[in-house]
Every structure is written in structure tokens, then in C-alpha cells.
Write a protein that holds these residues in place. Structure first.
Motif, PDB file in Angstrom:
ATOM      1  N   PRO A   1     -11.252 -11.755  -4.408  1.00 17.60           N
ATOM      2  CA  PRO A   1     -11.631 -10.337  -4.482  1.00 17.60           C
ATOM      3  C   PRO A   1     -10.389  -9.453  -4.364  1.00 17.60           C
ATOM      4  CG  PRO A   1     -12.173 -11.246  -2.329  1.00 17.60           C
ATOM      5  CD  PRO A   1     -11.693 -12.400  -3.165  1.00 17.60           C
ATOM      6  N   HIS A   2     -10.380  -8.349  -5.079  1.00 18.89           N
ATOM      7  CA  HIS A   2      -9.265  -7.390  -4.968  1.00 18.89           C
ATOM      8  C   HIS A   2      -9.607  -6.412  -3.844  1.00 18.89           C
ATOM      9  CE1 HIS A   2      -6.895  -8.148  -8.788  1.00 18.89           C
ATOM     10  NE2 HIS A   2      -7.891  -9.021  -8.836  1.00 18.89           N
ATOM     11  N   VAL A   3      -8.944  -6.588  -2.707  1.00 17.27           N
ATOM     12  CA  VAL A   3      -9.241  -5.786  -1.517  1.00 17.27           C
ATOM     13  C   VAL A   3      -8.070  -4.845  -1.242  1.00 17.27           C
ATOM     14  CG1 VAL A   3      -9.900  -5.850   0.921  1.00 17.27           C
ATOM     15  CG2 VAL A   3     -10.544  -7.743  -0.595  1.00 17.27           C
ATOM     16  N   PHE A   4      -8.386  -3.581  -1.054  1.00 16.03           N
ATOM     17  CA  PHE A   4      -7.356  -2.581  -0.733  1.00 16.03           C
ATOM     18  C   PHE A   4      -7.728  -1.862   0.550  1.00 16.03           C
ATOM     19  CE2 PHE A   4      -6.355  -3.370  -5.060  1.00 16.03           C
ATOM     20  CZ  PHE A   4      -5.049  -2.944  -5.270  1.00 16.03           C
ATOM     21  N   LYS A   5      -6.700  -1.508   1.333  1.00 17.27           N
ATOM     22  CA  LYS A   5      -6.912  -0.728   2.557  1.00 17.27           C
ATOM     23  C   LYS A   5      -6.245   0.632   2.425  1.00 17.27           C
ATOM     24  CE  LYS A   5      -8.108  -3.889   6.146  1.00 17.27           C
ATOM     25  NZ  LYS A   5      -7.729  -4.843   7.124  1.00 17.27           N
ATOM     26  N   LEU A   6      -6.893   1.641   3.002  1.00 17.07           N
ATOM     27  CA  LEU A   6      -6.318   2.982   3.037  1.00 17.07           C
ATOM     28  C   LEU A   6      -5.219   2.974   4.107  1.00 17.07           C
ATOM     29  CD1 LEU A   6      -6.552   5.967   2.058  1.00 17.07           C
ATOM     30  CD2 LEU A   6      -8.138   6.335   3.950  1.00 17.07           C
ATOM     31  N   THR A   7      -3.960   3.101   3.679  1.00 23.36           N
ATOM     32  CA  THR A   7      -2.859   3.001   4.654  1.00 23.36           C
ATOM     33  C   THR A   7      -2.257   4.357   4.990  1.00 23.36           C
ATOM     34  OG1 THR A   7      -1.294   2.577   2.866  1.00 23.36           O
ATOM     35  CG2 THR A   7      -2.202   0.649   3.983  1.00 23.36           C
ATOM     36  N   ASN A   8      -2.482   5.353   4.148  1.00 18.72           N
ATOM     37  CA  ASN A   8      -1.969   6.692   4.438  1.00 18.72           C
ATOM     38  C   ASN A   8      -3.000   7.708   3.943  1.00 18.72           C
ATOM     39  OD1 ASN A   8      -0.627   9.201   4.407  1.00 18.72           O
ATOM     40  ND2 ASN A   8       1.354   8.169   4.308  1.00 18.72           N
ATOM     41  N   LYS A   9      -3.736   8.269   4.904  1.00 12.55           N
ATOM     42  CA  LYS A   9      -4.843   9.155   4.555  1.00 12.55           C
ATOM     43  C   LYS A   9      -4.337  10.430   3.881  1.00 12.55           C
ATOM     44  CE  LYS A   9      -9.139  10.621   6.700  1.00 12.55           C
ATOM     45  NZ  LYS A   9      -9.791  10.970   7.948  1.00 12.55           N
ATOM     46  N   ASP A  10      -3.232  10.959   4.401  1.00 20.18           N
ATOM     47  CA  ASP A  10      -2.702  12.213   3.851  1.00 20.18           C
ATOM     48  C   ASP A  10      -2.255  12.054   2.401  1.00 20.18           C
ATOM     49  OD1 ASP A  10      -3.138  13.390   6.294  1.00 20.18           O
ATOM     50  OD2 ASP A  10      -1.127  12.930   7.040  1.00 20.18           O
ATOM     51  N   LYS A  11      -1.619  10.929   2.144  1.00 24.77           N
ATOM     52  CA  LYS A  11      -1.141  10.690   0.775  1.00 24.77           C
ATOM     53  C   LYS A  11      -2.180   9.956  -0.066  1.00 24.77           C
ATOM     54  CE  LYS A  11       3.750  10.930   1.353  1.00 24.77           C
ATOM     55  NZ  LYS A  11       5.045  10.354   1.052  1.00 24.77           N
ATOM     56  N   ARG A  12      -3.331   9.675   0.527  1.00 28.69           N
ATOM     57  CA  ARG A  12      -4.426   8.970  -0.152  1.00 28.69           C
ATOM     58  C   ARG A  12      -3.924   7.650  -0.755  1.00 28.69           C
ATOM     59  NH1 ARG A  12      -8.628  13.025  -2.070  1.00 28.69           N
ATOM     60  NH2 ARG A  12      -8.406  14.642  -0.512  1.00 28.69           N
ATOM     61  N   MET A  13      -3.174   6.943   0.068  1.00 25.73           N
ATOM     62  CA  MET A  13      -2.493   5.730  -0.386  1.00 25.73           C
ATOM     63  C   MET A  13      -3.306   4.482  -0.034  1.00 25.73           C
ATOM     64  SD  MET A  13       0.536   4.326  -1.371  1.00 25.73           S
ATOM     65  CE  MET A  13       1.892   5.412  -0.941  1.00 25.73           C
ATOM     66  N   TYR A  14      -3.582   3.669  -1.040  1.00 25.43           N
ATOM     67  CA  TYR A  14      -4.218   2.370  -0.815  1.00 25.43           C
ATOM     68  C   TYR A  14      -3.202   1.272  -1.082  1.00 25.43           C
ATOM     69  CZ  TYR A  14      -8.892   4.285  -0.410  1.00 25.43           C
ATOM     70  OH  TYR A  14      -9.991   4.947   0.035  1.00 25.43           O
ATOM     71  N   ARG A  15      -3.245   0.224  -0.238  1.00 27.97           N
ATOM     72  CA  ARG A  15      -2.365  -0.917  -0.468  1.00 27.97           C
ATOM     73  C   ARG A  15      -3.191  -2.202  -0.540  1.00 27.97           C
ATOM     74  NH1 ARG A  15       2.954  -0.070  -0.341  1.00 27.97           N
ATOM     75  NH2 ARG A  15       3.668   1.881   0.574  1.00 27.97           N
ATOM     76  N   CYS A  16      -2.777  -3.086  -1.431  1.00 28.58           N
ATOM     77  CA  CYS A  16      -3.419  -4.394  -1.585  1.00 28.58           C
ATOM     78  C   CYS A  16      -3.255  -5.170  -0.268  1.00 28.58           C
ATOM     79  CB  CYS A  16      -2.743  -5.138  -2.734  1.00 28.58           C
ATOM     80  SG  CYS A  16      -3.245  -6.847  -2.904  1.00 28.58           S
ATOM     81  N   VAL A  17      -4.333  -5.792   0.216  1.00 32.30           N
ATOM     82  CA  VAL A  17      -4.218  -6.494   1.500  1.00 32.30           C
ATOM     83  C   VAL A  17      -3.365  -7.755   1.384  1.00 32.30           C
ATOM     84  CG1 VAL A  17      -6.411  -5.667   2.440  1.00 32.30           C
ATOM     85  CG2 VAL A  17      -6.352  -7.835   1.208  1.00 32.30           C
ATOM     86  N   TYR A  18      -3.207  -8.288   0.179  1.00 34.22           N
ATOM     87  CA  TYR A  18      -2.440  -9.524   0.015  1.00 34.22           C
ATOM     88  C   TYR A  18      -0.936  -9.240  -0.090  1.00 34.22           C
ATOM     89  CZ  TYR A  18      -7.117 -11.063  -1.316  1.00 34.22           C
ATOM     90  OH  TYR A  18      -8.469 -11.305  -1.338  1.00 34.22           O
ATOM     91  N   CYS A  19      -0.562  -8.365  -1.022  1.00 39.47           N
ATOM     92  CA  CYS A  19       0.874  -8.170  -1.292  1.00 39.47           C
ATOM     93  C   CYS A  19       1.378  -6.820  -0.796  1.00 39.47           C
ATOM     94  CB  CYS A  19       1.154  -8.298  -2.781  1.00 39.47           C
ATOM     95  SG  CYS A  19       0.443  -6.967  -3.766  1.00 39.47           S
ATOM     96  N   GLU A  20       0.475  -5.951  -0.343  1.00 41.71           N
ATOM     97  CA  GLU A  20       0.803  -4.614   0.184  1.00 41.71           C
ATOM     98  C   GLU A  20       1.367  -3.666  -0.870  1.00 41.71           C
ATOM     99  OE1 GLU A  20       2.003  -4.501   4.544  1.00 41.71           O
ATOM    100  OE2 GLU A  20       2.798  -6.436   3.927  1.00 41.71           O
ATOM    101  N   GLU A  21       1.208  -4.020  -2.144  1.00 43.15           N
ATOM    102  CA  GLU A  21       1.639  -3.104  -3.212  1.00 43.15           C
ATOM    103  C   GLU A  21       0.727  -1.884  -3.205  1.00 43.15           C
ATOM    104  OE1 GLU A  21       4.214  -3.811  -5.170  1.00 43.15           O
ATOM    105  OE2 GLU A  21       3.922  -2.898  -7.138  1.00 43.15           O
ATOM    106  N   ALA A  22       1.328  -0.701  -3.356  1.00 43.54           N
ATOM    107  CA  ALA A  22       0.538   0.534  -3.381  1.00 43.54           C
ATOM    108  C   ALA A  22      -0.196   0.647  -4.711  1.00 43.54           C
ATOM    109  CB  ALA A  22       1.450   1.729  -3.193  1.00 43.54           C
ATOM    110  N   PHE A  23      -1.433   1.123  -4.659  1.00 44.21           N
ATOM    111  CA  PHE A  23      -2.210   1.345  -5.880  1.00 44.21           C
ATOM    112  C   PHE A  23      -1.798   2.683  -6.475  1.00 44.21           C
ATOM    113  CE2 PHE A  23      -5.966   3.287  -7.928  1.00 44.21           C
ATOM    114  CZ  PHE A  23      -6.091   2.410  -8.989  1.00 44.21           C
ATOM    115  N   LYS A  24      -1.412   2.647  -7.736  1.00 41.96           N
ATOM    116  CA  LYS A  24      -1.017   3.897  -8.417  1.00 41.96           C
ATOM    117  C   LYS A  24      -2.153   4.328  -9.323  1.00 41.96           C
ATOM    118  CE  LYS A  24       3.943   3.044  -8.322  1.00 41.96           C
ATOM    119  NZ  LYS A  24       4.009   1.685  -7.787  1.00 41.96           N
ATOM    120  N   ARG A  25      -2.641   5.543  -9.073  1.00 41.06           N
ATOM    121  CA  ARG A  25      -3.752   6.049  -9.901  1.00 41.06           C
ATOM    122  C   ARG A  25      -3.242   6.476 -11.269  1.00 41.06           C
ATOM    123  NH1 ARG A  25      -4.842   7.828  -4.817  1.00 41.06           N
ATOM    124  NH2 ARG A  25      -6.783   7.062  -3.939  1.00 41.06           N
TER     125      ARG A  25
END
Lengths: 307, 140
Positions: B116-140
Motif C-alpha cells: 500500500p502507498h502510505v503517506f503521513k502528514l509531516t508538516n501541517k503548515d506546509k501541507r507536506m506529506y511524506r511516504c512512510v517507506y522512503c520519506e520522499e515528499a509528495f509533490k502535488r
């Protein structure tokens, strides 16, 4: 059961316990020669890494345990298309603990999810390498006597160097740490490390591009190799690889008790003439890598410390 | 201004980043909808310059917080009897599974398709999600 996937999986207290155990092992290694009798470490290396694998194997053998495993994906069932999850389910029946190196980032985390034995991340792509960070911390603690009140110079490839990112993450948890980030413009520390780690923890740092200028202020100088495999463009690599070479002329500017660390292997970023300087501790650091892995294996296997 | 006079009961997803309407369309599986669906792309917007809009004229359940992961600026208008009854700004969920995909070619998800592709919200202000496996930021 605990796994070590990221350098931050240990609290500062847990980390301190591991480092103290490692220091006790350094003081009297023979005392620990049989504490893992009958235990097996599986080294699951999906890509070659002689140094890390041998360090893990030496650690388990020093503890009286046994080792099994593979040293490349070609010689494992991954070549037949087996998933990490399936492999670790099987290996869980064969060994008591495993160390996994994988070219894909997050693979050890997937393994930990399905494993019945503790999983140690022995490096996943350009992501994490927690036992290198533990090695760095043990070297600093044992040779400097502290992990706080330090001015730490990080030099070379600060953009792609995972050891540098992990070390910053680990050291910001201690008091009064200052960083001096020495790199060319193209290899500066990524913005997310600056913003999410350094700024977020209110850590003092500066970015410079001349090593000599900052040498006198450093308590530690952590050198890194500019890694060819991180570049898509050969020209960029050739242009950047020789920008920072530590030699005795530069060491003249350093404090008498400054330490030079390097995760190794080095290419030419530290001149061999520096090797004989007592401040050059990178080979000692590699030796400490075995001790800290011994302490880590004992901790994760919950082996009692001998009297 | 958005004209919703044609809508009886339904949803208007407004302030979608220009060009991103089809991502929302596919996520909501609107290609399978039986009710009328209108997609307006590159509409004029005083706030955004240009925006996309999706109008759905019919009953549909939408998890608006999940939509916010795809586009953090969009707004949702619930329409009943031709009038906006609820106007919502979405709240970003702390963790999302299989809503967005990790694009890092070095991530384990790039070779193990069943993960499964799982992402966590790591920076609420910047609305930043990172992949839980590799921690790469999701770019919209």
C-alpha cells in the motif's frame, strides 16, 4: 520486540544505554565472548557492501553467535521475484536477528512489519543507515567524552550524503550543538534538513564553502566522499569531487583535540598524509562500528550484560 | 462567479488547481457515475487566476479530507434544491493510504506492487506529506 530502521528509533536514553554497553565492550571484549552462544544472525544483503556486512558478522562472531545469509540479490530468492515480506517470514524461522541492506528505500521497514525477529536496517538506498550513525556517535562519545557542547563541521557532499543527514538528526537531540556545513553550492544540505531539522530544533548553523576558514572553530570534522553513483552527469562529478581535500596544510589550522571522522570508504578527500595524525580517527571509527553493532545485537536480543 | 443554478442536489468542487480536475475526476471514479457531471477547466478566478471546477448533479459521498490531499486549495459546496447548504474547506488527514502514490524510483513501492502507498502528514503548515517507506515528499 524492537527493530532499528531509523537512527531515531532509539530515544536518547535508549541510545545512551547502547553506547554505554558498547563502551563496556571496548573496555573488556573478552567478557562478551559467549553471550550470544547458540544465537544466529542473518545478514540479508540485497546489494554488496563488504564493510558493513563483515562488521555485522564480526560483531556476532565476537559475541559467540553464528551467522548465515547472502551478499547480493543474485544469490537470494529475490532474483526469482520473492517479495521482502515473504523472505523475512521465512528467515524468521532460520535466525534470531537479521541485518538487511537493500537498494530500495523502505525495504527494511517492510521487513520489520512482517518479521518475527528483530530487523536492523544495514542501509536502504540513499535513505537510512542507522548503524553508521550509532558508530559515529560512539566514536564521538568515546573519544571526545561527550555528545553535547560540540561544534561539528560537515564537509563534502551534504546533499546526497545520508550519513550526514542521519548524524544531524541524531545530534540535534543533544544540548548546544552547532553545525558548520562546508560544501560547494551544488552539494549544499537539502532544504528539508535545514527547515525540518535544524530550524525546527533551533540549532545554530552556518553554510560556508571554504574549509580552511572554519577549521579553528571545529571540535569535529566529518568528511564525506562525493559519490559518483549519485550523479547523472559525469562532468558534474569530475568538477565537484576534488573541491575539498583535507591535507596536513589544512590540519594546521585545526585545534589540537579536533577529531577527523569519515564513514569510509574514502577516495581522495582525505590525503593519506593525514592518516598518521592522532586527530584522524576514521579507522578507529570503523573498529568502533563492530563494538556498537555488538551492543545493538545484544540489546535487540535482550541478552543480559555479563557481570 | 460560479453559476450553480443548473444544479438541483449535488456537489460542486471548486477552486481546483487549474489542470488538476481530471485527477479528482479519476479519484472519485466519476467515469462510472450515472448522474450528470460537468468539468470546467481553466475558468477565471479572482483568487487563483485560473481554476478548475467539477459539478456533480446527483447524490455522491465524497470524503473531502481525502480530496484535500490531492489538492489542498479546493473547496466543497453541497447543493440542495439549487442552493449551497454547506461550504467546506477540507482538513488534511494525518495519514492516507492509496490516495497518492510515491514517485521516488528508489522507493520499495516502485518494485513491490502489492504494497500500500502510505503517506503521513509531516508538516501541517506546509501541507507536506511524506511516504512512510522512503520519506520522499509528495509533490502535488
Amino acid at each position: 520486540m524492537k527493530h532499528i530502521i531509523s537512527p531515531l528509533d532509539f530515544s536518547v536514553k535508549e541510545l545512551d544505554d547502547v553506547l554505554c554497553l558498547a563502551e563496556d565492550i571496548i573496555a573488556d571484549p573478552k567478557k562478551y565472548a559467549n553471550v550470544c552462544n547458540g544465537k544466529k544472525l542473518a545478514t540479508l544483503f540485497y546489494e554488496p557492501s563488504t564493510r558493513t556486512r563483515l562488521s555485522f558478522e564480526a560483531a556476532m562472531l565476537n559475541l559467540g553467535g553464528n551467522i548465515l545469509g547472502f551478499s547480493s540479490a543474485d544469490s537470494s530468492s529475490a532474483a526469482k521475484g520473492e517479495s521482502v515480506a515473504d523472505t523475512i517470514r521465512v528467515i524468521s524461522s532460520y535466525a534470531d536477528i537479521c541485518a538487511m541492506r537493500h537498494p530500495k528505500e523502505g525495504a527494511p521497514m517492510v521487513a520489520a512489519k512482517y518479521s518475527r525477529i528483530p530487523v536492523i536496517n544495514a542501509g536502504d538506498g540513499g535513505h537510512n543507515h542507522p548503524t553508521q550513525t550509532l558508530t559515529d556517535l560512539l566514536t564521538i562519545k568515546n573519544l571526545k567524552g561527550r555528545l553535547n557542547n560540540l561544534t561539528v563541521g560537515l564537509c563534502g557532499d551534504l546533499k546526497f550524503g545520508r550519513t550526514v543527514h542521519s548524524l544531524i538528526n541524531a545530534l540535534v537531540r543533544y544540548e548546544n550543538i552547532k553545525f558548520v556545513l562546508i560544501s560547494p553550492e551544488e552539494l549544499k544540505i537539502p532544504a528539508y534538513i535545514r527547515e525540518e531539522v535544524l530550524d525546527a530544533n533551533h540549532v545554530e548553523y552556518k553554510e560556508v564553502s571554504v574549509l580552511e576558514d572554519v577549521m579553528p572553530e571545529l571540535d569535529l570534522l566529518y568528511m564525506t566522499r562525493v559519490q559518483k553513483e549519485r550523479f547523472f552527469n559525469e562532468e558534474d562529478y569530475v568538477r565537484l569531487k576534488d573541491l575539498f581535500i583535507l591535507d596536513m596544510a589544512k590540519m594546521e589550522y585545526a585545534k589540537d583535540d579536533m577529531l577527523v571522522l569519515h564513514p569510509l570508504p574514502r577516495v581522495n578527500e582525505i590525503s593519506t598524509e593525514v592518516d598518521n595524525d592522532p586527530r584522524a580517527v576514521y579507522f578507529k571509527q570503523a573498529e568502533y562500528g563492530v563494538y556498537v553493532r555488538m551492543a545493538l545485537i545484544m540489546t535487540l536480543l535482550e541478552v543480559e550484560k555479563p557481570c | 462567479m460560479l453559476n450553480i443554478s443548473g444544479l438541483g442536489n449535488g456537489i460542486v468542487i471548486d477552486h481546483i488547481k487549474a489542470g488538476k480536475a481530471m485527477d479528482i475526476y479519476h479519484y472519485l471514479k466519476l467515469d462510472r457515475a450515472t448522474c450528470p457531471v460537468a468539468i470546467i477547466m481553466n475558468a477565471k478566478s479572482s483568487k487563483m487566476g485560473q481554476k478548475d471546477i467539477i459539478k456533480i448533479d446527483g447524490p455522491i459521498t465524497v470524503d473531502i479530507n481525502m480530496l484535500a490531499v490531492l489538492d489542498d486549495q479546493l473547496t466543497i459546496n453541497i447543493i440542495e434544491n439549487g442552493k449551497i447548504v454547506i461550504k467546506k474547506n477540507p482538513t488534511l488527514p494525518l495519514e492516507v493510504t492509496n490516495i497518492i502514490k510515491c514517485k521516488n524510483p528508489r522507493c520499495i513501492t516502485s518494485i513491490e506492487q502489492e504494497l500500500p502507498h502510505v503517506f503521513k502528514l509531516t508538516n501541517k503548515d506546509k501541507r507536506m506529506y511524506r511516504c512512510v517507506y522512503c520519506e520522499e515528499a509528495f509533490k502535488r
